[in-house]
Design an enzyme around this catalytic site. Structure first.
Site, short mmCIF file in Angstrom:
data_model
loop_
_atom_site.label_atom_id
_atom_site.label_comp_id
_atom_site.label_asym_id
_atom_site.label_seq_id
_atom_site.Cartn_x
_atom_site.Cartn_y
_atom_site.Cartn_z
N SER A 148 2.15 18.27 -7.28
CA SER A 148 2.06 16.89 -6.83
C SER A 148 1.11 16.09 -7.71
CB SER A 148 1.55 16.85 -5.37
OG SER A 148 1.31 15.54 -4.93
N HIS B 5 0.13 13.09 -6.34
CA HIS B 5 -0.28 12.16 -5.29
C HIS B 5 0.61 10.92 -5.27
CE1 HIS B 5 -3.76 12.12 -2.49
NE2 HIS B 5 -3.41 10.86 -2.31
N ARG C 69 -0.16 7.87 -7.50
CA ARG C 69 -1.21 6.96 -7.05
C ARG C 69 -2.58 7.29 -7.64
NH1 ARG C 69 0.57 4.42 -2.32
NH2 ARG C 69 -1.39 4.46 -1.18
N GLN D 70 -4.01 18.60 6.51
CA GLN D 70 -4.47 18.38 5.13
C GLN D 70 -5.94 17.96 5.13
OE1 GLN D 70 -4.94 14.90 4.18
NE2 GLN D 70 -5.67 15.37 2.14
N TYR E 283 0.84 -1.19 0.00
CA TYR E 283 0.00 0.00 0.00
C TYR E 283 0.88 1.25 0.00
CZ TYR E 283 -3.38 3.54 1.31
OH TYR E 283 -4.15 4.68 1.33
N ARG F 128 -5.43 1.36 -8.00
CA ARG F 128 -4.21 0.83 -7.40
C ARG F 128 -4.29 -0.70 -7.40
NH1 ARG F 128 -4.61 5.38 -2.59
NH2 ARG F 128 -4.89 7.12 -4.04
N SER G 34 -3.04 14.13 8.14
CA SER G 34 -4.13 13.95 7.19
C SER G 34 -5.50 13.92 7.86
CB SER G 34 -3.91 12.63 6.42
OG SER G 34 -5.03 12.28 5.65
N ILE H 226 11.01 12.44 -4.21
CA ILE H 226 12.21 12.82 -3.47
C ILE H 226 12.82 11.60 -2.78
CG2 ILE H 226 13.14 14.19 -1.56
CD1 ILE H 226 12.36 15.94 -3.87
N ARG H 227 14.06 11.30 -3.13
CA ARG H 227 14.76 10.21 -2.48
C ARG H 227 16.18 10.59 -2.06
NH1 ARG H 227 13.10 4.54 -5.51
NH2 ARG H 227 10.85 4.88 -5.51
N TYR I 172 -9.68 17.24 2.85
CA TYR I 172 -10.40 16.92 1.62
C TYR I 172 -11.78 17.57 1.72
CZ TYR I 172 -7.02 13.11 0.81
OH TYR I 172 -5.88 12.37 0.61
N THR J 148 -6.16 19.00 -0.54
CA THR J 148 -5.78 18.08 -1.62
C THR J 148 -6.89 18.04 -2.66
OG1 THR J 148 -4.38 16.73 -0.18
CG2 THR J 148 -5.19 15.70 -2.19
N ASP K 39 6.36 18.20 -4.39
CA ASP K 39 6.00 16.98 -3.67
C ASP K 39 6.00 15.82 -4.66
OD1 ASP K 39 4.54 15.60 -1.23
OD2 ASP K 39 3.37 15.11 -3.02
N LYS L 130 -2.82 21.42 -2.82
CA LYS L 130 -1.95 20.27 -3.14
C LYS L 130 -2.56 19.45 -4.28
CE LYS L 130 0.28 16.21 -1.07
NZ LYS L 130 -0.41 15.11 -1.80
#
Length: 386
Positions: free
Chosen positions: A277, A279, A282, A130, A27, A167, A109, A313-314, A132, A158, A310, A255
């Site tokens: 972004s 998401h 996803r 955040q 997930y 997904r 969230s 990023i690693r 919705y 968002t 957003d 966002k």
């Protein structure tokens, strides 16, 4: 493999895969459809190179920046993600405390498993809530009012989740919230007894921010995807977003912005910031990567609104590249969720320490004393990059 063996994003991912039941790990790890956009989010950073300057006095480096009215010690913060108790039994408490300890902002969230009031009491660090827009508009109003009383500094809306993305990994693994045993998941839960015992005896799984408003937030005996499709309002529009901006009356981010036109509209309705972004790959597979859109959006609106990157990023160099193109800060989700699943609060602190150290070292190697010195002269796009 243990936390001390984790040196980068991939290591935390591997340890999380070891510690978490398969449906839970996937997930976090998965994206929509063929996961093309998920992969592209990180690959897009390879389209350009950093250009360092030498013989600069970098004996002291200032990584701090201010975003959404909040000063953070380095330009990377924790994007708001749902249901942290799925990944570790301490849930959002662990991530919030880690963020405060490391001097950065914590995003929580609507679909958190710890209430915003508890987060407000737990940490004095920078906090972003955040939201919705639900079909029940009273629920959205209630959340904004509660944020004011709980001491949150900023809010983001968002806007890219009016319907849930496809997904497919979740379909294959049998992911659901709360997790339930199925023929496909039984073995994985049995092979992760520590997680299973902590989950079973760590208190009932609930979406604490909405449990008092709708029973669909308390006993979700279905997929989170079903919840999104049933509860989030696909008819929401710019007037609804403007209403939320005015009702909050403070620093406010939109966002899920991916186009110049939408970035300009965000300014028109009074937003303080936009978060470029998709998401985390996803939602709409085949959409652009945030980094690929960054230059165009900054050129159009960067002097009028804060731009936050957003997605994907690693590495510390990813943050530097985004800032060089005009982003004020970056946020990430998967990285710290893997760290949370791997080792709780210590895991989140560990990955934030690693990312901060990378950013600091990379700044020194770039010959930059402050993040303000990162600009277009520090980056070059390669021709014919594929």
């Amino acid at each position: 493999m243990n936390l001390k063996d984790c040196h980068n994003f991939d290591d935390y991912r591997k340890l999380a895969k070891k510690k978490l039941p398969s449906p839970i790990f996937h997930y976090i790890d998965g994206g929509a459809d063929d996961e093309v956009t998920l992969k592209r989010n990180t690959e897009s950073f390879n389209s350009c190179d950093l250009v360092p300057n030498v013989l600069s006095d970098v004996s002291s480096v200032d990584l701090s920046t201010t975003v959404l009215g909040q000063k953070i010690d380095f330009p990377l913060f924790l994007s708001a993600t749902a249901m942290h108790r799925l990944y570790h039994h301490h849930g959002e408490r662990a991530t919030a405390m880690a963020a405060e300890k490391m001097g950065t902002m914590f995003g929580t969230s609507t679909m958190a498993t710890t209430s915003l009031e508890d987060i407000g009491k737990l940490t004095n660090g920078p906090k972003l809530f955040q939201i919705y827009i639900h079909k029940d508009r009273g629920l959205t109003d209630n959340l904004i009012e509660r944020c004011k009383h709980a001491g949150f500094n900023s809010v983001c809306l968002t806007v890219d989740t009016v319907v849930a993305g496809n997904r497919e990994r979740d379909h294959r693994t049998g992911f659901s919230t709360p997790p339930r045993l199925t023929l496909s998941s039984l073995l994985s839960f049995a092979l992760h007894p520590r997680w299973s015992l902590n989950y079973l005896f760590g208190g009932k799984f609930r979406l604490e921010n909405i449990i008092h408003m709708t029973d669909k937030g308390s006993s979700i005996d279905k997929s989170v995807i079903d919840y999104i499709n049933e509860q989030f309002d696909p008819s929401m529009n710019w007037k609804d977003a403007e209403y939320c901006v005015k009702k909050w009356g403070g620093p406010f981010a939109l966002k899920g912005v991916m186009s110049v036109d939408d970035a300009k509209k965000a300014i028109d309705i009074g937003c303080s910031a936009i978060m470029i972004s998709n998401h985390g790959g996803r939602q709409l597979d085949g959409s652009r990567a945030p980094f690929d859109q960054l230059s165009e959006i900054v050129d159009a609106v960067g002097d009028k609104i804060e731009v936050i990157l957003d997605g994907g990023i690693r590495r510390g160099t990813h943050v530097l590249k985004a800032l060089a193109l005009g982003a004020k800060a970056c946020s990430f989700g998967k990285g710290y969720l893997f760290a949370l699943g791997a080792a709780g609060q210590k895991g989140v602190e560990s990955i934030l320490q690693k990312m901060k150290a990378e950013i600091n070292r990379d700044m020194i190697l770039m010959g930059c004393k402050s993040v303000k010195e990162l600009n277009r002269s520090k980056i070059v796009f390669r021709k014919n990059y594929k």
